[in-house]
Enzyme design. Structure first.
Site, PDB file in Angstrom:
ATOM      1  N   VAL A 175     -20.952   7.621   0.504  1.00 50.71           N
ATOM      2  CA  VAL A 175     -21.509   7.372  -0.594  1.00 50.71           C
ATOM      3  C   VAL A 175     -20.799   7.719  -1.939  1.00 50.71           C
ATOM      4  O   VAL A 175     -20.939   8.768  -2.828  1.00 50.71           O
ATOM      5  CB  VAL A 175     -22.812   7.883  -0.897  1.00 50.71           C
ATOM      6  N   GLY A 176     -19.439   7.723  -1.753  1.00 51.84           N
ATOM      7  CA  GLY A 176     -18.374   8.076  -2.841  1.00 51.84           C
ATOM      8  C   GLY A 176     -18.622   6.963  -3.984  1.00 51.84           C
ATOM      9  O   GLY A 176     -19.589   6.424  -4.377  1.00 51.84           O
ATOM     10  N   SER A 177     -17.446   6.796  -4.796  1.00 51.28           N
ATOM     11  CA  SER A 177     -17.487   5.592  -5.791  1.00 51.28           C
ATOM     12  C   SER A 177     -18.228   4.453  -5.546  1.00 51.28           C
ATOM     13  O   SER A 177     -18.854   3.789  -6.066  1.00 51.28           O
ATOM     14  CB  SER A 177     -16.105   5.620  -6.347  1.00 51.28           C
TER      15      SER A 177
ATOM     16  N   LYS B 175       0.958  -1.209  -0.016  1.00 53.76           N
ATOM     17  CA  LYS B 175       0.080   0.198  -0.027  1.00 53.76           C
ATOM     18  C   LYS B 175       0.773   1.284   0.039  1.00 53.76           C
ATOM     19  O   LYS B 175       1.885   1.332   0.863  1.00 53.76           O
ATOM     20  CB  LYS B 175      -0.888  -0.141   1.200  1.00 53.76           C
TER      21      LYS B 175
END
Length: 350
Positions: A184-186, A81
């Site tokens: 409630v993004g992508s 990451k």
């Protein structure tokens, strides 16, 4: 998990690399958890942290999750990451910082493969790709594997939520099932649209309240604050924002019978998995249910198959969840612990 170097989230990571580039102002961390199955793959996120040590902790936890996610998804990839530190909330990463991060990735000579995560995009990946070939999630032609991983993650989470509803609620479809979606993004936004199409009753929350309200109006949902979303009287809670939101305190307030969402590292500590289990709440381990995006960009990087192959592999996410839940039922162990044990076996760290 083996603590090391005074870092409780150190899990025998193969490498933890800190980068600075004074000319651009870049500060970044790249953590490599395992390359047992292949190069350590995992997205890079651009985020503001209260301290540099918090950024390192996030990189350690996220890279470990990527090892387990890639193993459980059957990919020939290890786990890593990248974390790029934002100087302040709402700040924007510069082109020069993206190029500097690309050079940092290149310096690891293929041991780490980067892609989009929070705060990144296809366009930003293109800039990074100008400095290194060890990058995925680039724009692709229609029908090919690759591109923005968000919609693929959302699709996999959607399939996982339906599997969890069947397992935990006995629901054959999502009509009338009450779902609280945090973020409630992508991913969370894509999930909400798919569930609304199926007739689920949605409650939405996002740090961007205007975004949540606009989506709620579009889908016929309602909104609450981010502080209230986890404690809603619903059937399913779906975390799709940042991690570490399932704590002793928040778990005690849960009314839902199921937790199934796309956020990484939802459990604040390993002990929270036991708390969820003790309350009789069905938990979909995050790195199993949210593997759709890495399946997409992983197959893009490996050159294995097209979009049809991506979707076929994503369709297997519910089967892996059922495998985890079945073993949890047989052994009495929390689903989170069972998933870790299966993943560790797959990467040779049983």
């Amino acid at each position: 998990m083996t603590a090391g170097w005074g870092l409780p989230d150190f899990d025998d990571h193969e490498g933890v690399h800190l980068f600075t580039d004074p000319a651009s102002g870049l500060q970044a961390v790249i953590a490599l958890h395992s390359t047992a199955l292949g190069p350590a793959a995992g997205g890079a996120r651009f985020w503001h942290y209260p301290t540099p040590s918090a950024a390192i902790t996030d990189a350690l936890r996220l890279s470990r999750g990527m090892s387990f996610k890639n193993a459980m998804a059957g990919l020939e990839l290890g786990g890593g990451k990248g974390v790029v530190l934002a100087p302040a909330r709402g700040s924007t990463i510069t082109t020069e910082q993206l190029r500097a991060f690309g050079r940092a990735v290149e310096s690891l000579a293929g041991r780490y493969v980067t892609a989009e995560d929070v705060g990144m995009s296809e366009e930003r990946m293109k800039i990074i790709a100008g400095e290194t070939k060890f990058v995925s999630g680039l724009p692709v032609e229609s029908g090919a594997a690759g591109g923005d991983p968000g919609p693929y993650t959302a699709h996999g989470v959607y399939l996982g939520v339906k599997a969890a509803a069947q397992r935990g609620l006995g629901a054959d479809d999502m009509k009338g099932v009450r779902v609280a979606i945090q973020g409630v993004g992508s991913v969370g936004g894509g999930l909400a649209k798919l569930l609304a199409r199926d007739g689920a009753v949605l409650t939405l929350a996002d740090v961007d309240e205007a975004r949540a309200q606009a989506l709620a109006e579009q889908l016929g949902a309602r909104t609450v604050s981010t502080d209230e979303i986890l404690a809603q009287d619903v059937d399913i809670v779906s975390p799709n924002a940042l991690g570490a939101i399932l704590t002793a305190e928040t778990i005690a307030t849960l009314k839902a019978k199921v937790i199934a969402g796309g956020a990484n590292n939802q459990l604040a500590t390993q002990g929270e998995g036991a708390r969820v289990h003790e309350r009789g709440i069905l938990y979909a381990p995050d790195y199993v249910i949210n593997a759709g995006g890495i399946i997409n960009v992983g197959l893009e990087y490996l050159g294995h198959g097209d979009e049809a192959e991506v979707m076929a592999r994503i369709a297997k996410i519910p089967d892996r969840l059922v495998e985890v839940w079945d073993e949890s039922d047989r052994t009495g162990q929390p689903a989170a612990d069972v998933a870790d044990q299966i993943a560790r076996r797959l990467i040779g760290r049983a």
